[in-house]
Design an enzyme around this catalytic site. Structure first.
Site, PDB file in Angstrom:
ATOM      1  N   ALA A 165      13.632  -2.695  -5.670  1.00  0.00           N
ATOM      2  CA  ALA A 165      13.098  -1.989  -4.502  1.00  0.00           C
ATOM      3  C   ALA A 165      11.627  -1.638  -4.692  1.00  0.00           C
ATOM      4  O   ALA A 165      11.119  -0.701  -4.100  1.00  0.00           O
ATOM      5  CB  ALA A 165      13.913  -0.724  -4.227  1.00  0.00           C
TER       6      ALA A 165
ATOM      7  N   CYS B 111       2.849  -9.580 -13.247  1.00  0.00           N
ATOM      8  CA  CYS B 111       3.715 -10.667 -13.699  1.00  0.00           C
ATOM      9  C   CYS B 111       2.900 -11.849 -14.197  1.00  0.00           C
ATOM     10  O   CYS B 111       3.411 -12.689 -14.921  1.00  0.00           O
ATOM     11  CB  CYS B 111       4.620 -11.130 -12.565  1.00  0.00           C
ATOM     12  SG  CYS B 111       5.942  -9.968 -12.217  1.00  0.00           S
ATOM     13  N   ASN B 112       1.648 -11.928 -13.781  1.00  0.00           N
ATOM     14  CA  ASN B 112       0.829 -13.086 -14.136  1.00  0.00           C
ATOM     15  C   ASN B 112      -0.314 -12.776 -15.085  1.00  0.00           C
ATOM     16  O   ASN B 112      -1.079 -13.674 -15.424  1.00  0.00           O
ATOM     17  CB  ASN B 112       0.228 -13.716 -12.865  1.00  0.00           C
ATOM     18  CG  ASN B 112       1.260 -14.493 -12.098  1.00  0.00           C
ATOM     19  OD1 ASN B 112       2.191 -15.011 -12.690  1.00  0.00           O
ATOM     20  ND2 ASN B 112       1.117 -14.545 -10.794  1.00  0.00           N
ATOM     21  N   ARG B 113      -0.454 -11.524 -15.489  1.00  0.00           N
ATOM     22  CA  ARG B 113      -1.562 -11.211 -16.383  1.00  0.00           C
ATOM     23  C   ARG B 113      -1.337  -9.875 -17.074  1.00  0.00           C
ATOM     24  O   ARG B 113      -0.705  -8.968 -16.531  1.00  0.00           O
ATOM     25  CB  ARG B 113      -2.899 -11.179 -15.635  1.00  0.00           C
ATOM     26  CG  ARG B 113      -3.126  -9.969 -14.741  1.00  0.00           C
ATOM     27  CD  ARG B 113      -4.466 -10.034 -14.015  1.00  0.00           C
ATOM     28  NE  ARG B 113      -4.506 -11.177 -13.117  1.00  0.00           N
ATOM     29  CZ  ARG B 113      -5.372 -12.192 -13.253  1.00  0.00           C
ATOM     30  NH1 ARG B 113      -6.265 -12.180 -14.217  1.00  0.00           N
ATOM     31  NH2 ARG B 113      -5.334 -13.205 -12.416  1.00  0.00           N
TER      32      ARG B 113
ATOM     33  N   SER C 229       7.404  -2.939  -4.817  1.00  0.00           N
ATOM     34  CA  SER C 229       6.565  -3.461  -3.743  1.00  0.00           C
ATOM     35  C   SER C 229       6.761  -4.954  -3.518  1.00  0.00           C
ATOM     36  O   SER C 229       6.670  -5.436  -2.389  1.00  0.00           O
ATOM     37  CB  SER C 229       5.096  -3.149  -4.015  1.00  0.00           C
ATOM     38  OG  SER C 229       4.735  -3.575  -5.299  1.00  0.00           O
ATOM     39  N   MET C 230       7.072  -5.730  -4.587  1.00  0.00           N
ATOM     40  CA  MET C 230       7.371  -7.147  -4.369  1.00  0.00           C
ATOM     41  C   MET C 230       8.649  -7.293  -3.552  1.00  0.00           C
ATOM     42  O   MET C 230       8.746  -8.140  -2.667  1.00  0.00           O
ATOM     43  CB  MET C 230       7.514  -7.867  -5.710  1.00  0.00           C
ATOM     44  CG  MET C 230       6.198  -8.253  -6.357  1.00  0.00           C
ATOM     45  SD  MET C 230       5.092  -9.212  -5.306  1.00  0.00           S
ATOM     46  CE  MET C 230       5.983 -10.742  -5.197  1.00  0.00           C
ATOM     47  N   SER C 231       9.636  -6.464  -3.868  1.00  0.00           N
ATOM     48  CA  SER C 231      10.888  -6.489  -3.103  1.00  0.00           C
ATOM     49  C   SER C 231      10.620  -6.110  -1.654  1.00  0.00           C
ATOM     50  O   SER C 231      11.184  -6.704  -0.727  1.00  0.00           O
ATOM     51  CB  SER C 231      11.895  -5.521  -3.723  1.00  0.00           C
ATOM     52  OG  SER C 231      12.160  -5.852  -5.067  1.00  0.00           O
TER      53      SER C 231
ATOM     54  N   GLU D 258      -4.654 -13.795  -2.667  1.00  0.00           N
ATOM     55  CA  GLU D 258      -3.641 -12.774  -2.361  1.00  0.00           C
ATOM     56  C   GLU D 258      -4.226 -11.389  -2.567  1.00  0.00           C
ATOM     57  O   GLU D 258      -5.041 -11.162  -3.457  1.00  0.00           O
ATOM     58  CB  GLU D 258      -2.379 -13.009  -3.206  1.00  0.00           C
ATOM     59  CG  GLU D 258      -2.601 -12.964  -4.711  1.00  0.00           C
ATOM     60  CD  GLU D 258      -2.515 -11.577  -5.263  1.00  0.00           C
ATOM     61  OE1 GLU D 258      -1.940 -10.696  -4.609  1.00  0.00           O
ATOM     62  OE2 GLU D 258      -3.039 -11.365  -6.361  1.00  0.00           O
TER      63      GLU D 258
ATOM     64  N   GLN E 138      -2.518  -8.440  -3.085  1.00  0.00           N
ATOM     65  CA  GLN E 138      -1.722  -7.421  -3.764  1.00  0.00           C
ATOM     66  C   GLN E 138      -2.340  -6.960  -5.075  1.00  0.00           C
ATOM     67  O   GLN E 138      -2.038  -5.879  -5.557  1.00  0.00           O
ATOM     68  CB  GLN E 138      -0.315  -7.956  -4.010  1.00  0.00           C
ATOM     69  CG  GLN E 138       0.434  -8.224  -2.722  1.00  0.00           C
ATOM     70  CD  GLN E 138       1.761  -8.893  -2.999  1.00  0.00           C
ATOM     71  OE1 GLN E 138       2.643  -8.297  -3.597  1.00  0.00           O
ATOM     72  NE2 GLN E 138       1.903 -10.132  -2.571  1.00  0.00           N
TER      73      GLN E 138
END
Length: 479
Positions: free
Chosen positions: A190, A50-52, A192-194, A114, A116
């Site tokens: 659903a 989401c960021n790169r 991994s962030m969820s 982080e 992840q």
């Protein structure tokens, strides 16, 4: 061939641009294959979060690689190249390795430390492996990046100091709603962030968690993974849950908004006097920014979380500095090993040529002195081989030592010239080496070479050091 990174992230581009460049699913596989098929690219992998969006490639020319990859990113995002180029950064050779290791350690993440991102690098590795775009060099770079990331987390605890983006978002939610114990939460998606959101909400004491997803079975598995009362619903049936929830976390990242202001108004949101919070962790966005205008409703997206994280940065400077030292040390070791490995085929080819010369001379001696007794023949053979070994020992050891420094490959070139080695001989040794190591690509789960790198804002028209020529769901990792 040299390692090149071309990409953009939250550090170089606004969320609106990241949203347009986000690539997932079939689009990610398509971009990966197109990069790999480019004339100047030999290997390719893409880290997409989401960021790169970062393309890692092994290229034969700096200019050709940068321009080709930039054009493909422009085509896939629909952003004109002149506009997109303002947000792209480029790392080459040594700096590409340093960047990969820093990213894996979480130093370049929106939420520093982080952990992840390690999962996303694994995903990039696996996708490249599945599509046959991963070769020996990128295999080693990505695998070592993961090892360095794990080492940094283990030795410094930076992953514990750096909260996940979910935690930062839920802290912002708590500032609006009050303590999260007792809230009714809806988690959309659903992935991994969820999963991280559900686990965090459960630990916070949420009264009930509802998981909505297109695939009901995945939602059901996620709902069943926590002790908090939780249940699953189909994504299409989430309207009633939107009205009932105090907190909504959306991690879908579909094309088009999932939650509009009109949809909420139809469910009575904003007219019942309740306070609600929407946490949009998706890219592209799931939640219509207009929901902020509804009474009692607050919304936080990635831009808001970036601001919140910068305002409440809690990472100890000592931990960050310790990780930077680890990255620096690991880069030096990796590049030294890579340079030594690059020289090894020339050393092997030199020793092979010397052995051929020795055997030829011994055969000629046998022809000239057929009556030489076995004892004398063995002694002569041993002496000749020992003399050759001693003569070659110093230069071969020295060239391996010199190869550890930047530019060390020039000494291998000198050996080839001085000893008139067949240019194809070292190449044949390297190819044999690669074939023998290729099986490890499929067996070793993931966790390069030297120079310098132009940074964002640098003039990309000339290579550093003259080096040219010569997610359905939010992918759930770094976010």
């Amino acid at each position: 061939m040299s390692v090149l990174v071309v990409g953009l992230s939250h550090r170089s581009a606004p969320v609106a641009v990241l949203e347009r460049t986000a690539v997932t699913g079939d689009g990610l596989a398509k971009l990966l294959n197109e990069v790999h098929d480019h004339a100047h690219v030999g290997e390719a992998a893409i880290v997409s979060t989401c960021n790169r969006v970062e393309v890692y490639a092994v290229v034969d020319k700096f200019h050709g690689g940068v321009s080709g990859i930039s054009e493909l990113l422009s085509l896939h995002s629909g952003i004109p190249l002149d506009d997109l180029s303002r947000y792209l950064y480029v790392h080459y050779e040594d700096r590409a390795i340093q960047h990969a290791f820093s990213v894996a350690c979480g130093l370049d993440s929106m939420v520093v430390g982080e952990g992840q991102i390690l999962g996303q690098i694994r995903q990039a590795f696996r996708l490249a492996q599945e599509h046959g775009t991963l070769g020996r060099e990128l295999h080693d770079v990505l695998q070592q990046a993961l090892r360095v990331g794990k080492r940094a987390h283990h030795e410094t605890g930076i992953d514990k100091a750096g909260a996940s983006l979910v935690s930062v978002g839920l802290d912002v939610a708590a500032a609006h709603l009050g303590p999260l114990d007792g809230v009714r939460a809806l988690v959309m998606g659903a992935g991994s962030m969820s999963g991280l959101a559900v686990a965090t909400l459960s630990r916070a004491g949420a009264r009930e968690i509802v998981v909505a997803n297109r695939t009901f079975e995945r939602a059901e598995r996620l709902a069943g993974s926590v002790p908090t009362p939780a249940r699953a619903v189909e994504l299409a049936e989430a309207d009633a849950e939107l009205a009932a929830a105090d907190l909504v976390v959306s991690c879908i990242g579909a094309n088009g908004l999932m939650i509009s202001a009109d949809r909420l108004v139809a469910q009575g949101v904003g007219s019942d006097g309740r306070r609600r919070f929407f946490l949009d962790l998706a890219l592209p966005h799931d939640v219509d920014p207009a929901v902020r205008r509804l009474p009692g409703v607050a919304l936080a997206g990635l831009d808001d979380l970036r601001t919140a994280q910068e305002a409440a940065e809690a990472i100890g400077p000592e931990a960050i500095e310790a990780v930077r030292r680890i990255v620096c040390d690991e880069v030096a070791v990796f590049l030294g090993a890579a340079r030594a490995a690059a020289v090894a085929p020339t050393v092997v080819a030199l020793r092979s040529k010397a052995a051929d010369v020795v055997e030829a001379e011994l055969a000629r001696l046998t022809g000239r002195l057929p009556d030489l007794d076995d004892r004398a023949r063995k002694e002569i053979t041993h002496t000749v081989r020992r003399v050759v070994d001693k003569l070659l020992h110093a230069p071969t050891v020295r060239v391996k030592e010199l190869a550890l420094a930047p530019g060390g490959d020039t000494y291998a070139d000198a050996l080839r010239e001085l000893f008139d080695l067949d240019p194809k001989a070292p190449e044949a040794v390297a190819v044999a080496d690669m074939r023998s190591a290729a099986t490890s690509v499929g067996e070793v789960l993931p966790g390069g070479p030297g120079g310098s790198s132009p940074q964002r804002g640098a003039d990309l028209s000339s290579p550093p050091g003259g080096a040219d020529g010569g997610p359905g769901e939010s992918r759930g990792a770094e976010l």
